[in-house]
Design a protein around this motif. Sequence first.
Motif, PDB file in Angstrom:
ATOM      1  N   THR A 150       2.923  17.309 -12.100  1.00  0.00           N
ATOM      2  CA  THR A 150       2.292  18.726 -11.859  1.00  0.00           C
ATOM      3  C   THR A 150       3.263  19.782 -11.454  1.00  0.00           C
ATOM      4  OG1 THR A 150       1.902  18.119  -9.543  1.00  0.00           O
ATOM      5  CG2 THR A 150       0.197  17.723 -11.177  1.00  0.00           C
ATOM      6  N   GLU A 151       4.345  19.379 -10.973  1.00  0.00           N
ATOM      7  CA  GLU A 151       5.284  20.344 -10.260  1.00  0.00           C
ATOM      8  C   GLU A 151       6.766  20.525 -11.083  1.00  0.00           C
ATOM      9  OE1 GLU A 151       3.738  20.071  -5.785  1.00  0.00           O
ATOM     10  OE2 GLU A 151       5.702  19.061  -6.397  1.00  0.00           O
ATOM     11  N   GLY A 152       6.935  19.145 -11.931  1.00  0.00           N
ATOM     12  CA  GLY A 152       8.214  18.901 -12.693  1.00  0.00           C
ATOM     13  C   GLY A 152       8.332  20.203 -13.653  1.00  0.00           C
ATOM     14  N   LYS A 153       9.373  20.462 -14.219  1.00  0.00           N
ATOM     15  CA  LYS A 153       9.792  21.293 -15.326  1.00  0.00           C
ATOM     16  C   LYS A 153      11.141  20.826 -16.011  1.00  0.00           C
ATOM     17  CE  LYS A 153      10.647  26.296 -15.682  1.00  0.00           C
ATOM     18  NZ  LYS A 153      11.442  27.424 -14.969  1.00  0.00           N
ATOM     19  N   VAL A 154      10.864  21.269 -17.306  1.00  0.00           N
ATOM     20  CA  VAL A 154      12.128  20.945 -18.005  1.00  0.00           C
ATOM     21  C   VAL A 154      12.461  22.147 -18.587  1.00  0.00           C
ATOM     22  CG1 VAL A 154      13.158  19.661 -20.217  1.00  0.00           C
ATOM     23  CG2 VAL A 154      11.305  18.575 -18.687  1.00  0.00           C
ATOM     24  N   THR A 190      16.980  29.116 -24.812  1.00  0.00           N
ATOM     25  CA  THR A 190      16.125  28.616 -23.768  1.00  0.00           C
ATOM     26  C   THR A 190      14.931  28.282 -23.987  1.00  0.00           C
ATOM     27  OG1 THR A 190      15.823  30.463 -22.297  1.00  0.00           O
ATOM     28  CG2 THR A 190      17.755  29.494 -21.915  1.00  0.00           C
ATOM     29  N   GLY A 191      14.434  27.322 -23.525  1.00  0.00           N
ATOM     30  CA  GLY A 191      12.874  26.861 -23.859  1.00  0.00           C
ATOM     31  C   GLY A 191      12.508  25.976 -22.423  1.00  0.00           C
ATOM     32  N   ASN A 192      11.344  26.131 -22.312  1.00  0.00           N
ATOM     33  CA  ASN A 192      10.616  25.323 -21.113  1.00  0.00           C
ATOM     34  C   ASN A 192       9.768  24.111 -21.882  1.00  0.00           C
ATOM     35  OD1 ASN A 192      11.823  27.133 -19.124  1.00  0.00           O
ATOM     36  ND2 ASN A 192       9.798  28.384 -19.524  1.00  0.00           N
ATOM     37  N   GLY A 193       9.848  23.009 -20.797  1.00  0.00           N
ATOM     38  CA  GLY A 193       8.868  21.944 -21.087  1.00  0.00           C
ATOM     39  C   GLY A 193       8.373  21.536 -19.938  1.00  0.00           C
ATOM     40  N   ILE A 194       7.240  20.558 -20.099  1.00  0.00           N
ATOM     41  CA  ILE A 194       6.968  19.779 -18.789  1.00  0.00           C
ATOM     42  C   ILE A 194       6.894  18.425 -19.069  1.00  0.00           C
ATOM     43  CG2 ILE A 194       5.295  21.460 -17.910  1.00  0.00           C
ATOM     44  CD1 ILE A 194       2.876  19.844 -19.243  1.00  0.00           C
ATOM     45  N   ILE A 195       6.796  17.524 -18.071  1.00  0.00           N
ATOM     46  CA  ILE A 195       6.962  16.078 -18.162  1.00  0.00           C
ATOM     47  C   ILE A 195       5.492  15.560 -18.317  1.00  0.00           C
ATOM     48  CG2 ILE A 195       7.810  14.128 -16.693  1.00  0.00           C
ATOM     49  CD1 ILE A 195       9.626  16.067 -15.088  1.00  0.00           C
ATOM     50  N   ARG A 196       5.257  14.615 -19.059  1.00  0.00           N
ATOM     51  CA  ARG A 196       3.862  13.961 -19.260  1.00  0.00           C
ATOM     52  C   ARG A 196       3.839  12.564 -18.752  1.00  0.00           C
ATOM     53  NH1 ARG A 196       0.575  16.494 -22.690  1.00  0.00           N
ATOM     54  NH2 ARG A 196      -0.981  15.022 -21.725  1.00  0.00           N
ATOM     55  N   ALA A 218       0.758  -1.333   0.033  1.00  0.00           N
ATOM     56  CA  ALA A 218       0.179   0.014   0.013  1.00  0.00           C
ATOM     57  C   ALA A 218       0.743   1.214   0.130  1.00  0.00           C
ATOM     58  CB  ALA A 218      -0.970   0.087   1.341  1.00  0.00           C
ATOM     59  N   MET A 219       1.906   1.147   0.647  1.00  0.00           N
ATOM     60  CA  MET A 219       2.896   2.225   0.932  1.00  0.00           C
ATOM     61  C   MET A 219       3.470   2.394  -0.434  1.00  0.00           C
ATOM     62  SD  MET A 219       3.930   4.448   3.002  1.00  0.00           S
ATOM     63  CE  MET A 219       4.650   5.805   1.977  1.00  0.00           C
ATOM     64  N   GLU A 220       3.830   1.304  -1.231  1.00  0.00           N
ATOM     65  CA  GLU A 220       4.454   1.485  -2.737  1.00  0.00           C
ATOM     66  C   GLU A 220       3.578   2.139  -3.453  1.00  0.00           C
ATOM     67  OE1 GLU A 220       7.699   1.423  -3.979  1.00  0.00           O
ATOM     68  OE2 GLU A 220       7.601  -0.443  -2.672  1.00  0.00           O
ATOM     69  N   VAL A 221       2.122   2.247  -3.452  1.00  0.00           N
ATOM     70  CA  VAL A 221       1.299   2.543  -3.988  1.00  0.00           C
ATOM     71  C   VAL A 221       1.350   4.196  -4.013  1.00  0.00           C
ATOM     72  CG1 VAL A 221      -1.084   2.874  -5.017  1.00  0.00           C
ATOM     73  CG2 VAL A 221      -0.020   0.579  -4.674  1.00  0.00           C
ATOM     74  N   ILE A 222       1.434   4.544  -2.770  1.00  0.00           N
ATOM     75  CA  ILE A 222       1.326   5.806  -2.332  1.00  0.00           C
ATOM     76  C   ILE A 222       2.604   6.570  -2.721  1.00  0.00           C
ATOM     77  CG2 ILE A 222       1.348   7.486  -0.229  1.00  0.00           C
ATOM     78  CD1 ILE A 222      -0.355   5.348   1.183  1.00  0.00           C
ATOM     79  N   ARG A 223       3.706   6.119  -2.415  1.00  0.00           N
ATOM     80  CA  ARG A 223       4.864   6.570  -2.948  1.00  0.00           C
ATOM     81  C   ARG A 223       4.928   6.960  -4.259  1.00  0.00           C
ATOM     82  NH1 ARG A 223       8.369   2.651  -0.867  1.00  0.00           N
ATOM     83  NH2 ARG A 223       8.392   3.565   0.886  1.00  0.00           N
ATOM     84  N   VAL A 224       4.641   5.898  -5.136  1.00  0.00           N
ATOM     85  CA  VAL A 224       4.646   6.071  -6.719  1.00  0.00           C
ATOM     86  C   VAL A 224       3.728   7.248  -7.308  1.00  0.00           C
ATOM     87  CG1 VAL A 224       4.398   5.087  -8.857  1.00  0.00           C
ATOM     88  CG2 VAL A 224       5.651   3.932  -6.907  1.00  0.00           C
ATOM     89  N   GLU A 225       2.552   7.292  -6.516  1.00  0.00           N
ATOM     90  CA  GLU A 225       1.409   8.217  -6.708  1.00  0.00           C
ATOM     91  C   GLU A 225       2.022   9.385  -6.448  1.00  0.00           C
ATOM     92  OE1 GLU A 225      -2.922   6.162  -6.190  1.00  0.00           O
ATOM     93  OE2 GLU A 225      -1.927   7.143  -4.658  1.00  0.00           O
ATOM     94  N   GLU A 226       2.795   9.589  -5.337  1.00  0.00           N
ATOM     95  CA  GLU A 226       3.292  11.069  -5.045  1.00  0.00           C
ATOM     96  C   GLU A 226       4.493  11.387  -5.855  1.00  0.00           C
ATOM     97  OE1 GLU A 226       2.160  13.434  -3.020  1.00  0.00           O
ATOM     98  OE2 GLU A 226       0.634  12.246  -2.442  1.00  0.00           O
ATOM     99  N   ILE A 227       5.188  10.692  -6.162  1.00  0.00           N
ATOM    100  CA  ILE A 227       6.307  11.004  -7.028  1.00  0.00           C
ATOM    101  C   ILE A 227       5.646  11.247  -8.477  1.00  0.00           C
ATOM    102  CG2 ILE A 227       8.341  10.140  -8.188  1.00  0.00           C
ATOM    103  CD1 ILE A 227       8.765   8.395  -5.568  1.00  0.00           C
ATOM    104  N   VAL A 228       4.953  10.466  -9.069  1.00  0.00           N
ATOM    105  CA  VAL A 228       4.316  10.868 -10.396  1.00  0.00           C
ATOM    106  C   VAL A 228       3.577  12.182 -10.409  1.00  0.00           C
ATOM    107  CG1 VAL A 228       2.835   9.851 -12.188  1.00  0.00           C
ATOM    108  CG2 VAL A 228       4.466   8.449 -11.212  1.00  0.00           C
ATOM    109  N   ASN A 229       2.566  12.440  -8.990  1.00  0.00           N
ATOM    110  CA  ASN A 229       2.146  13.561  -9.195  1.00  0.00           C
ATOM    111  C   ASN A 229       2.936  14.584  -9.209  1.00  0.00           C
ATOM    112  OD1 ASN A 229      -0.324  15.127  -9.005  1.00  0.00           O
ATOM    113  ND2 ASN A 229       0.547  15.390  -6.873  1.00  0.00           N
ATOM    114  N   ALA A 230       4.106  14.656  -8.298  1.00  0.00           N
ATOM    115  CA  ALA A 230       5.157  15.710  -8.337  1.00  0.00           C
ATOM    116  C   ALA A 230       5.695  15.790  -9.728  1.00  0.00           C
ATOM    117  CB  ALA A 230       6.092  15.419  -7.370  1.00  0.00           C
ATOM    118  N   LEU A 231       6.010  14.917 -10.346  1.00  0.00           N
ATOM    119  CA  LEU A 231       6.729  15.222 -11.477  1.00  0.00           C
ATOM    120  C   LEU A 231       5.738  15.822 -12.644  1.00  0.00           C
ATOM    121  CD1 LEU A 231       8.761  11.703 -12.188  1.00  0.00           C
ATOM    122  CD2 LEU A 231       9.621  13.870 -11.629  1.00  0.00           C
TER     123      LEU A 231
END
Lengths: 148, 482
Positions: A105-109, A142-148, A90-103
Amino acid sequence: MSSCKSTQKAGPKNGFDLSSITSILSIITNAFKFAKTPSTPLPPPLIMVGGNLRPGLSARDIASRIISRQSQAGARQGDIFVSSNNKSEAMEVIRVEEIVNALLTEGKVDVAIPPGTPITGVGPGNYGAPVVIQGATTSFATGNGIIR
Amino acid sequence: MPILDDKKAVFGQIAALKTLNEGYPSFNLSNSFPSVTNEKDSLAFLVDLLKALIGFEELRDTLIDTLTFDMDNIEEELKKVLKLELKKLVSCGVDPSLPDFIKHQTIFPTATGVDVVLSKIDFTGLMFIDPQGEFGGLYYDDNTTGLSSTDFNTYLYETIQQDGTQTDWGAQTGPTPILSFQFDSVGAVNNTLNIRASAFYSNSANGKTLTDLNNDYIDSIKLFSTDKLVTNIVDTLFGSVTVKLNKTTKQLEQEAAVENVVECMLNTDETDVIDNSFFEFSNESIRTHQEIAKNRKKGIRIIKSCADLETSVSTDTLIDFSNKFKATTSKAEEKQVITDAVNNIGNQASSNAQTTDKYNIKLNFIENLIKKLTLAIVNVILSPKVIMIFALNHKIINGLSATMDGPIDFMKQNKALIQGILKGVRDAIIQVMLKKALAAIKKLVAENATALITEKVNFQKAQLLSLVGIPQNVIRIIANLK
């Protein structure tokens, strides 16, 4: 054995001393270092075309792959042999959800394009005839991108 | 805490590489590696490092190789240290020639020689042990040939038995006698050893200086042999021989104090100054010495497992090892005898333990053998064969009334000597262990580097394929993700 008293320092000494813990640690630490080669760049047209075919990151897919491979590391899978739920899964699911969500919604390239990049352009000439120009960029871009 | 952080980082790197290469983490940093502190003992750190890198069997084999093949080199290095320290003592004096008062009476009839009270050069009471007695073989080399023995300690014991008779040392191992000794049990001061230069060294026609006498004497003695060192370590740990010899509590406390000083000196860095505070003990330290002495007197060693476990090693095991070692004729035979002894002692020490603890107790024994090897060599240095020549030089330089009160006072007065010896032994052992550790790290890093290149190539391929629409399940096979 009994404790030892603290010592005065005689000042730094030159050269290598095998009895010195700092020398030993320095040798050992350096032994772990090795040179790594930079990765080969991917062909830009392939990135342009292939990028559109990718499905994007999925927390559920990643979590399910990790959980299905847990047994390879000797970790318990499922909740067959215990009365409660498998908390680590269950913890693994939470961990990956949080990491992917951060990437997602908050990640930037940030992209940096170096000067000297070849460019080709087409535009109307003085009498309306198309003119093709060829050259190279002269400054950083320079240019910006987001992670999908 | 830079040392602690660096040590943790090294163990962290090993754990990571082992997990990556072998697929599992193999140790727990908190309780398996006591050296992961801010302590500066590099030997203890290397022992722990090798435990993590190569495991028990290889660590044991490294120790056995050191005991078999490196002891002669260590002895050579230590003899250089001894000669150097004696030379420093002599160079403080104005005249490097032999003073008349230590010359042989046949050359200089009014010479008195130097009188030394036996107990001032025999700190551990070695001369109370008969070389040909039940335990003699554990303490003396060449213990059955009397005054002709090539072991100075055996020769000295036999001289003591010839109360009032002068005997010579030197021709047993070299071309000429070097020193003459006479023991007098009764006199102005009882139990005194009179020391003089031999007639040959006293004769000015032979041109011998005090430095020549010192150097030739050091060359004439064998400092230690492997079986004596192993016996000394096992006795320090388990009190196996102490319990039979009925040593006094005071003597055992003194031995624990020597061990304390040696450990503290080993726990210094190259920039630390060894001052007199190393030879003074707090109340807590004195209590620890008393506790160690109490256990050694009982012939037991307390090992902390789930509960306190009493372990012991029998004297018969040590006598058997010593006899077999003396009978060896080649290095290969020596190695086999040492291997059998180390295994036997390890098995015996763990015989009272539960099956789950046996491995740890054997490992603990191997660790202690390595760590206490330096102490065992210092203990040999503190025997009459070495103390005698320093006592003689002290009397020549500082006057006939100069004395050294026990091993701690000797170590205090000869700090540079003890430091030199500890450094010599420690460096030799560290060199062997560091070589092993670096080879093991190199192997781990090389395995990781190969895996890293393969991983990079596989992921590059997988990434390219992902860009041309190959399904994820196929890509995972290519990327080696099962």
